[in-house]
Design an enzyme around this catalytic site. Structure first.
Site, PDB file in Angstrom:
ATOM      1  CB  ALA A   1      37.448  55.759  -9.233  1.00  0.00           C
TER       2      ALA A   1
ATOM      3  CG  ASP B   1      30.290  61.299 -15.093  1.00  0.00           C
ATOM      4  OD1 ASP B   1      31.202  61.216 -14.588  1.00  0.00           O
ATOM      5  OD2 ASP B   1      29.792  60.587 -16.332  1.00  0.00           O
TER       6      ASP B   1
ATOM      7  CE  LYS C   1      31.519  56.070 -15.817  1.00  0.00           C
ATOM      8  NZ  LYS C   1      32.908  56.708 -15.460  1.00  0.00           N
TER       9      LYS C   1
ATOM     10  CG  ASP D   1      38.259  62.979 -16.816  1.00  0.00           C
ATOM     11  OD1 ASP D   1      37.621  63.907 -17.080  1.00  0.00           O
ATOM     12  OD2 ASP D   1      37.947  62.078 -17.634  1.00  0.00           O
TER      13      ASP D   1
ATOM     14  CB  THR E   1      36.088  70.068 -15.445  1.00  0.00           C
ATOM     15  OG1 THR E   1      36.086  69.818 -16.915  1.00  0.00           O
ATOM     16  CG2 THR E   1      34.907  70.027 -14.741  1.00  0.00           C
TER      17      THR E   1
ATOM     18  CB  CYS F   1      42.075  79.308  -4.768  1.00  0.00           C
ATOM     19  SG  CYS F   1      42.826  80.160  -6.183  1.00  0.00           S
TER      20      CYS F   1
ATOM     21  CB  CYS G   1      47.062  79.961  -4.488  1.00  0.00           C
ATOM     22  SG  CYS G   1      45.540  81.328  -3.862  1.00  0.00           S
TER      23      CYS G   1
ATOM     24  CB  CYS H   1      42.379  56.269 -15.452  1.00  0.00           C
ATOM     25  SG  CYS H   1      42.235  57.322 -13.851  1.00  0.00           S
TER      26      CYS H   1
ATOM     27  CB  CYS I   1      41.541  83.882  -4.453  1.00  0.00           C
ATOM     28  SG  CYS I   1      43.340  83.375  -3.943  1.00  0.00           S
TER      29      CYS I   1
END
Ligand SMILES: [Zn+2]
Length: 340
Positions: free
Chosen positions: A38, A59, A85, A129, A133, A170, A173, A186, A247
């Site tokens: 989405a 994706d 996708k 999602d 990642t 970041c 942090c 979802c 960082c």
């Protein structure tokens, strides 16, 4: 700039914050969109219309009927053709703006391909999602001083924050570690189209500011919205936190793959995900998953049927996913149903 570009982008050029020089920066920009659900499909469509010169869309999933209520770029023919996708997005964009370049990549972003896929871009759009990642994006972005825009949405709720390494806090942090319990997804909590469009729009506006040279206009706030209650909140985004593991201390465990939940093939047609220190309340998870498929649970394990897959989930967060030997599919199912 060609006369065609000047005409196409005329209303954006007229906008004082962008102008012809800003538009030229957008045409020269290179962006990676990580995830094309989405958030990502909206971002990709909007950035293409705005004239971002190069986009890499990453994706691994295919367009499904249950995506269409919120994934604006896709239609029923994409579902019928079971298109990936990334590929469906690139095709759609080609009919909207054939003057820009789009590179679809059908893959998961992982520590082993992150250098290839995020190297050489000016900005990264988060449309993933899962936290694994996102922390990988954050590690890579902080190490290379690359701006990225965090965004997430589930149910009626969403959150957005721009990260400009060296200037702003970041992700680590603010959240040093990913959530340690199961998260709504979802698939389990549902999601409303309007909240994904709103979050993706705010992400795109942030990206345009950074790319056209108006970074000073970034709000430096963490914005959360709930489109059902109508609540919009903003809290100040701090500057870099000195002892932030990413960082501040420049430790990048996600980039090195050290924090990636190890996965192993298990039996002939199953994959095991060994989540570490992630206690799950199986009774709560059973209640969440039971509308979606057959669930049997006791205190030792939960079995959930998501045909053609069978997931067995243990209280320590470990899961065995039967019906595949593809590690990416197993990770994706884990992210969908347990939240990662
Ligand atoms: Zn930090």
């Amino acid at each position: 700039m060609s006369p065609r570009d000047r005409e196409r982008y005329s209303r954006q050029i007229l906008f004082a914050g962008i102008g012809e020089q800003g538009q030229q920066h957008l045409l020269d920009a290179r962006v990676a969109v990580v995830g094309c659900g989405a958030l990502g499909s909206f971002q990709a469509g909007a950035l293409a219309r705005g004239g971002i010169g190069f986009m890499r869309i990453i994706d691994r999933d295919y367009v499904e009927l249950s995506n269409l209520h919120r994934q604006w770029l896709f239609d029923e023919s994409d579902v019928e053709q079971s298109l990936p996708k990334a590929v469906a997005a690139a095709r759609k964009i080609a009919s909207v703006n054939s003057d820009i370049r789009v590179e679809p990549v059908v893959a998961d972003l992982t520590p082993s391909n992150v250098e290839d896929l995020l190297g050489g871009v000016d900005l990264v759009m988060d449309a993933t999602d899962n936290f694994e990642t996102r922390y990988l994006i954050n590690d890579f972005a902080v190490e290379h001083g690359l701006p990225w825009i965090y965004g997430a949405a589930v149910g009626s709720y969403g959150i957005v924050m721009a990260v400009t390494p060296g200037e702003s806090a970041c992700l680590r942090c603010i959240y040093p570690d990913p959530p340690s319990s199961a998260q709504p997804t979802c698939e389990t909590a549902g999601v409303l189209g309007p909240v994904t469009a709103l979050i993706a729009s705010l992400q795109v506006a942030g990206a345009m500011k950074i790319l056209c040279g108006a970074e000073r206009m970034l709000p430096r706030k963490i914005t959360t919205v709930d489109v059902w209650s109508g609540e919009i909140r903003q809290v100040a985004q701090p500057g870099p936190v000195p002892d932030c593991p990413a960082c501040g201390r420049r430790e990048f465990p996600y980039l090195n793959g050290e924090r990636r939940a190890p996965v192993s093939l298990c039996g002939q047609n199953a994959v095991q995900i060994h989540e570490r220190a992630r206690p799950l309340e199986l009774r709560d998870l059973a209640a969440r998953l039971s509308p979606l498929g057959a669930v049997r649970a006791n205190e030792f394990a939960l079995r959930f049927e998501a045909p053609p897959y069978l997931m067995t989930i243990f209280p320590d967060g470990r899961a065995i996913i039967k019906g595949t030997t593809d590690v990416g599919v197993a990770r994706s199912l884990y992210a969908r149903y347990i939240g990662a």
